[in-house]
Design an enzyme around this catalytic site. Structure first.
Site, PDB file in Angstrom:
ATOM      1  N   CYS A  45       0.840  -1.209   0.000  1.00 58.54           N
ATOM      2  CA  CYS A  45       0.000   0.000   0.000  1.00 58.54           C
ATOM      3  C   CYS A  45       0.873   1.257   0.000  1.00 58.54           C
ATOM      4  O   CYS A  45       0.546   2.249  -0.665  1.00 58.54           O
ATOM      5  CB  CYS A  45      -0.918   0.017   1.218  1.00 58.54           C
ATOM      6  SG  CYS A  45      -2.065  -1.358   1.275  1.00 58.54           S
TER       7      CYS A  45
HETATM    8  C1  BEZ Z   1       0.497  -4.611   1.870  1.00 55.42           C
HETATM    9  O1  BEZ Z   1       0.116  -3.518   1.510  1.00 55.42           O
HETATM   10  O2  BEZ Z   1       1.666  -4.943   1.800  1.00 55.42           O
HETATM   11  C2  BEZ Z   1      -0.508  -5.606   2.391  1.00 55.42           C
HETATM   12  C3  BEZ Z   1      -1.661  -5.183   3.027  1.00 55.42           C
HETATM   13  C4  BEZ Z   1      -2.555  -6.111   3.530  1.00 55.42           C
HETATM   14  C5  BEZ Z   1      -2.293  -7.459   3.383  1.00 55.42           C
HETATM   15  C6  BEZ Z   1      -1.157  -7.870   2.732  1.00 55.42           C
HETATM   16  C7  BEZ Z   1      -0.253  -6.953   2.237  1.00 55.42           C
END
Ligand code: BEZ
Length: 211
Positions: A45
């Site tokens: 994210c």
């Molecule tokens: C991420 O943004 O890395 C992420 C967010 C939620 C679950 C898995 C990965």
């Protein structure tokens, strides 16, 4: 019932990093992108929001407003924004909605419990000036999106909203387009006086119409 292309994008009022957003009023007469990410302070994210901030001038040029959302609280957004700027080289330059009561997530079907129990997955909605949904994309948590692709689709959507053309596979701005099958050769002569190339009667290529 789940949302479909052509539906009116559900309206809502919510707090964001840039104040209260009344969604339909906020869209105004232009286009909008509403996209969800699962959670603040997560790696994928962080890269996505930084990249979107870098791309924002391109969306601005096209009259497209950008709005992010997750089920985090507003104060968490502010803290995470500093990390995004520090690690990705772009400060947040679009509002991030705080949907900690999951109102928007529920309205837009952004929670897919089989993928992530109570967090939003990676959705993208492109909404037109008529407030109708023009594009929906859904990615899993583990895969960062390709926001250049979203920009490419916006180019196609804005072109095809104005002219009676469609865009072929992997089309990018400046390439030939397809005359829509609904337009007869007779009518196409008026619309495209410089002519077109007929590959098959249903496959007619024309240079990208200019405004
Ligand atoms: C991420 O943004 O890395 C992420 C967010 C939620 C679950 C898995 C990965």
């Amino acid at each position: 019932m789940s949302l479909r292309l052509g539906d009116i994008a559900p309206d809502f009022t919510a707090e964001s990093t840039e104040g209260t957003v009344h969604f339909h009023d906020w869209i105004g007469d232009g286009w909008a992108i509403l996209f969800s990410h699962p959670k603040n302070y997560t790696p994928v994210c962080t890269t996505e929001l930084g990249y979107m901030a870098g791309l924002k001038p391109e969306f601005d040029r096209r009259g497209v407003k950008v709005l992010g959302v997750s089920v985090d609280k507003l104060e968490d957004h502010h803290g995470w924004a500093k990390d995004i700027e520090e690690t990705q080289g772009h400060a947040l330059n679009f509002p991030l909605l705080a949907d900690d009561n999951r109102t928007i997530a529920e309205l837009y079907g952004m929670i897919h419990p089989g993928e992530l129990e109570s967090l939003t997955v990676r959705t993208v909605f492109v909404i037109g000036p008529d407030k109708k949904i023009k594009l929906m994309i859904t990615y899993p948590a583990s895969t960062g999106r390709n926001f250049d692709e979203v920009l490419r689709v916006v180019d196609s959507l804005q072109l095809t909203a104005k002219h009676q053309v469609a865009t072929p596979v992997n089309w990018t701005k400046g390439q030939d387009c397809i005359i829509v099958p609904a337009l007869s050769d007779e009518d196409a002569k008026n619309k495209f006086p410089n002519g077109w190339k007929t590959i098959k009667p249903y496959l007619r290529l024309v240079p990208e119409p200019q405004d």
